[in-house]
Design a protein around this motif. Structure first.
Motif, PDB file in Angstrom:
ATOM      1  N   GLN A 105       0.422  -1.298  -0.022  1.00  0.00           N
ATOM      2  CA  GLN A 105      -0.480   0.339   0.205  1.00  0.00           C
ATOM      3  C   GLN A 105       0.467   1.543   0.080  1.00  0.00           C
ATOM      4  N   GLN A 311     -14.864   1.213 -11.780  1.00  0.00           N
ATOM      5  CA  GLN A 311     -16.100   2.431 -12.201  1.00  0.00           C
ATOM      6  C   GLN A 311     -16.255   3.376 -13.208  1.00  0.00           C
ATOM      7  N   LEU A 338     -16.033 -12.855  -5.914  1.00  0.00           N
ATOM      8  CA  LEU A 338     -17.048 -13.120  -4.794  1.00  0.00           C
ATOM      9  C   LEU A 338     -18.153 -13.913  -6.044  1.00  0.00           C
ATOM     10  N   ASP A 372      -7.561 -11.973  -5.012  1.00  0.00           N
ATOM     11  CA  ASP A 372      -8.395 -12.733  -4.719  1.00  0.00           C
ATOM     12  C   ASP A 372      -9.790 -13.447  -5.418  1.00  0.00           C
TER      13      ASP A 372
ATOM     14  N   GLU B 100      -6.448  -4.103   8.009  1.00  0.00           N
ATOM     15  CA  GLU B 100      -4.966  -3.830   6.661  1.00  0.00           C
ATOM     16  C   GLU B 100      -5.425  -2.842   5.352  1.00  0.00           C
ATOM     17  N   ASP B 101      -6.812  -1.906   5.949  1.00  0.00           N
ATOM     18  CA  ASP B 101      -6.288  -0.673   4.543  1.00  0.00           C
ATOM     19  C   ASP B 101      -6.199   0.524   4.947  1.00  0.00           C
ATOM     20  N   ILE B 102      -5.241   1.395   4.482  1.00  0.00           N
ATOM     21  CA  ILE B 102      -4.574   2.087   5.230  1.00  0.00           C
ATOM     22  C   ILE B 102      -4.701   3.635   4.475  1.00  0.00           C
ATOM     23  N   HIS B 103      -6.504   3.665   4.078  1.00  0.00           N
ATOM     24  CA  HIS B 103      -5.963   4.491   2.653  1.00  0.00           C
ATOM     25  C   HIS B 103      -7.443   5.527   3.848  1.00  0.00           C
ATOM     26  N   LEU B 151      -9.081  -1.628  -0.920  1.00  0.00           N
ATOM     27  CA  LEU B 151      -8.240  -2.621  -1.976  1.00  0.00           C
ATOM     28  C   LEU B 151      -9.621  -3.442  -1.961  1.00  0.00           C
ATOM     29  N   ASN B 152      -9.405  -4.940  -2.890  1.00  0.00           N
ATOM     30  CA  ASN B 152     -10.567  -5.264  -2.970  1.00  0.00           C
ATOM     31  C   ASN B 152     -10.118  -6.782  -1.775  1.00  0.00           C
ATOM     32  N   PHE B 153      -9.080  -6.967  -1.771  1.00  0.00           N
ATOM     33  CA  PHE B 153      -8.682  -7.807  -0.067  1.00  0.00           C
ATOM     34  C   PHE B 153      -9.659  -7.738   0.646  1.00  0.00           C
ATOM     35  N   PHE B 155     -12.688  -7.943   1.377  1.00  0.00           N
ATOM     36  CA  PHE B 155     -14.401  -7.430   0.994  1.00  0.00           C
ATOM     37  C   PHE B 155     -14.679  -8.461   2.152  1.00  0.00           C
ATOM     38  N   ALA B 181     -13.875   2.160  -3.146  1.00  0.00           N
ATOM     39  CA  ALA B 181     -13.925   2.173  -5.300  1.00  0.00           C
ATOM     40  C   ALA B 181     -13.904   0.822  -5.407  1.00  0.00           C
ATOM     41  N   PRO B 182     -13.544   0.061  -4.681  1.00  0.00           N
ATOM     42  CA  PRO B 182     -13.815  -1.623  -4.966  1.00  0.00           C
ATOM     43  C   PRO B 182     -15.461  -1.887  -4.837  1.00  0.00           C
ATOM     44  N   VAL B 187     -20.806  -6.492  -3.461  1.00  0.00           N
ATOM     45  CA  VAL B 187     -19.963  -6.437  -2.605  1.00  0.00           C
ATOM     46  C   VAL B 187     -21.126  -6.131  -1.277  1.00  0.00           C
ATOM     47  N   PHE B 190     -22.363  -9.248  -0.128  1.00  0.00           N
ATOM     48  CA  PHE B 190     -21.769 -10.426   0.153  1.00  0.00           C
ATOM     49  C   PHE B 190     -21.162 -10.228   1.703  1.00  0.00           C
TER      50      PHE B 190
END
Lengths: 457, 212
Positions: A105, A311, A338, A372, B100-103, B151-153, B155, B181-182, B187, B190
């Motif tokens: 990141q 997007q 998913l 993933d 785990e996401d720092i944004h 980040l998409n991890f 979810f 964004a993701p 999502v 889910f």
């Protein structure tokens, strides 16, 4: 390389190149610029992949073995040890600052102050050494210290090693696996150099209001160095596009008016210069580029492959860029992660029948294939492309492999810190062939500058 | 036509020099600092509206925050014991970027928009584990928890927060919104969240719906 592998390589590359050039290949190519999925598919953690270069060929071989229908791919941009050698602080890395199975990141920061534009513009070498590197390298906080000297030596050694590793990897992929790279070499938009590593998002957003002229002047000033740095690591045979991930040009980071003023003109100049040098470009339009992607029509047709992120609306992208530039994307990341194979298949079918109809389209996730992704979903994406994405039996397109720069083309002025003339004077002249000595002197001067420049993001 | 005061209008125009000049003049004239802050606050609210309407963008939003901060730095020492008459909060929202996401860019925009429209926001920051969201929801009685990610991890982490709110017996009283964004409807389903906010304006609408 065995005849069969060579044929496979050429077939794949031709298919990929044809689509970019807006010629119609035998079927829709399958290619991600950043294939994150391929990094971890063989079972490596993100940390293993970023830290252990031995994992690369293992991962590549396994991926190509299981998904031979892929036409071009590239994975991995980082090598953790090189970052550690200098204490590069722009990224958090898995296994070091993040759990081993997460994604690297970017760390926002202000590594150039608001009142330092004139330094960057007028004397970038001094600016980089005295201002930027001490803030971007934790091992260079005290320039002139033993540790700072060590950092430069370790860092440049690491980069040379990495260059060798990447070259070997690309060679291995070509000769052993018959697999082309989806890109070679990289650059950023001038504005993104400022907005990412230098001023940070917050800083640049204030600058565009408070000192717009400085921002524009800096974007202009960066152009020659960006072009030279990109060419230094681009594919010498011009087979693969040069990569440009586009960050803050996405809507709505900038208002469309700001995009037109601050982002586009200097980016267009850089891309034009690289196209003039005989290259194609693969541009990641990360985020929503809907209001801005029409600008890519201003560039020569079939030279810039545009990755459309989730997007953005890929159907709209086709309407606006169709006939001008090839686009890639269309399978939502969330569906790869998913969804079910049936859902993927339906999506790909729709894409093939619409945006893929007349060529100029490459199947992909949004800019990349997520870590993933379910393997069965990635497989479904491929199968559906084979089923619905066929145009004809053969790709009628001449393979583009060209080691020569276009006639009359000249690179922008290369940056030299200590000119040869100064050196020669110190030597009191040379006794033999001066040209060969001068050439190498300048080559290393140029490489050293590129090395520092490469740490701007 | 708008009938903003001169200061509020200058603030909306992000005319820094004029704003600072006017504030200085008001201070010199012995005006009540609380009143000056109120005028600037009105400017902030209007800027939030312009942002929602795509008249203003990120640079204007960040700029307005910067100007406001400078003014507060000048006025705060003058406030002394004077209580700022805060308008009553319209409701409380807990918000954070998941583990785990720092944004934080998107999250921070939403936070400033919600505060600007009168909600009390408990901002848990970035890299927030699920149990912190649960504890904050419990503690504050917030009816809405907002989860941000880039980040998409992440979810599974979104889902984890929803599941833990459920396990803590809070799901009947606390709604969950996701954004970043993701994110999309797929999502949201889910994760088992109630809302997907596609932008900051959508986040404000969700709050309005919950706290109407």
């Amino acid at each position: 390389m065995p005849e069969e592998t060579r044929k496979l390589y050429e077939e794949r590359l031709k298919r990929y190149q044809a689509a970019i050039a807006l010629a119609v290949p035998d079927r829709i190519p399958i290619s991600a610029g950043s294939n994150y999925f391929a990094e971890v598919y063989a079972g490596h953690t993100n940390q293993e992949f970023i830290y252990n270069s031995n994992a690369w060929s293992e991962a590549d071989a396994r991926f190509v073995h299981d998904f031979p229908e892929v036409d071009a791919f590239r994975s991995g941009r980082f090598w953790g040890p090189a970052h550690d050698a200098v204490g590069f602080n722009l990224y958090k890395l898995p296994g070091r600052d993040l759990p081993p199975r997460t994604q690297f990141q970017f760390v926002e920061g202000e590594r150039m102050k608001a009142d330092e534009y004139h330094l960057l513009i007028n004397n970038p070498v001094e600016f980089l050494f005295e201002r930027y590197l001490p803030r971007a390298f934790s091992d260079f906080q005290e320039p002139g210290s033993i540790r700072s000297f060590m950092a430069l030596i370790k860092g440049s050694t690491a980069s040379a090693m990495l260059g060798g590793l990447m070259k070997a990897r690309s060679q291995y992929m070509q000769t052993e696996l018959g697999m082309p790279q989806s890109m070679g070499g990289v650059f950023l938009a001038p504005f993104d150099y400022l907005a990412d590593g230098l001023r940070g998002l917050r800083g640049i957003m204030l600058d565009v209001r408070r000192q717009p002229d400085k921002v524009l002047e800096a974007c202009e000033a960066l152009i020659p160095d960006i072009v030279n740095a990109a060419l230094a690591i681009a594919d010498p045979l011009r087979r693969y596009p040069i990569f440009v991930p586009l960050h803050r040009g996405a809507y709505p980071f900038l208002a469309p008016k700001q995009f037109d003023e601050f982002y586009w003109p200097s980016l267009k100049k850089v891309m034009t210069m690289l196209i003039d040098a005989g290259y194609t470009i693969r541009a990641y339009l990360e985020g929503n580029w809907g209001p801005n992607w029409h600008h890519f029509r201003e560039l020569p047709k079939g030279k810039v492959l545009c990755d459309i992120d989730i997007q953005g609306n890929i159907f709209k992208a086709k309407e606006e860029l169709g006939g001008y530039q090839c686009i890639a994307g269309g399978v939502p990341d969330s569906t790869l992660i998913l969804g079910t194979p049936d859902e993927v298949r339906e999506r790909v079918k729709l894409l093939c029948e619409t945006v893929g109809k007349d060529g100029g389209f490459i199947i992909n996730g949004g800019c990349g294939i997520p870590y993933d992704s379910k393997p069965e979903n990635f497989r479904a994406m491929i199968n559906a492309t084979l089923e619905y994405g066929r145009y004809s039996d053969t790709t009628k397109f001449e393979l583009q492999i060209n080691p020569n720069q276009p006639a009359g083309w000249q690179p922008p002025k290369r940056r030299i810190v200590t000119p040869w003339e100064v050196k020669r004077k110190e030597l009191g002249g040379v006794m033999g062939d001066e040209e060969i000595i001068k050439q190498h002197w300048e080559m290393f001067e140029h490489m050293a500058f590129n090395w520092i420049f490469s740490w701007l993001w | 036509m708008s009938n903003f005061t001169e200061l509020t209008q200058a603030f909306i125009n992000l005319d820094e020099e004029k704003v600072y000049g006017l504030v200085q003049k008001k201070i010199a004239a012995g005006e009540d600092p609380v009143g000056i802050i109120k005028e600037c606050n009105e400017g902030m609210t209007e800027i939030g509206k312009l942002f929602e309407q795509n008249e203003y963008f990120l640079s204007e939003l960040i700029m307005s925050g910067e100007i406001f901060k400078s003014i507060m730095a000048k006025l705060e020492p003058m406030l002394g014991d004077v209580q700022q008459e805060n308008e009553p909060s319209k409701g409380t929202v807990v918000i954070g970027t998941v583990k785990e996401d720092i944004h934080d860019i998107g999250k921070d925009i939403v936070v400033s928009m919600l505060r600007g429209t009168g909600y009390e926001v408990v901002d848990l920051g970035v890299d927030v584990p699920a149990d912190k969201f649960v504890a904050a929801a419990k503690e504050t009685g917030a009816k809405l928890v907002g989860l941000s990610c880039l980040l998409n991890f992440t979810f599974p982490e979104l889902k984890k927060v929803v599941d833990e709110l459920d396990a803590a017996g809070l799901r009947d009283t606390v709604k969950v919104a996701i954004g970043g964004a993701p994110c999309n409807e797929e999502v949201r389903k889910f994760a088992g969240a109630d809302y997907y906010a596609k932008d900051a304006a959508a986040a404000v609408s969700i709050c309005k719906e919950i706290y109407q």
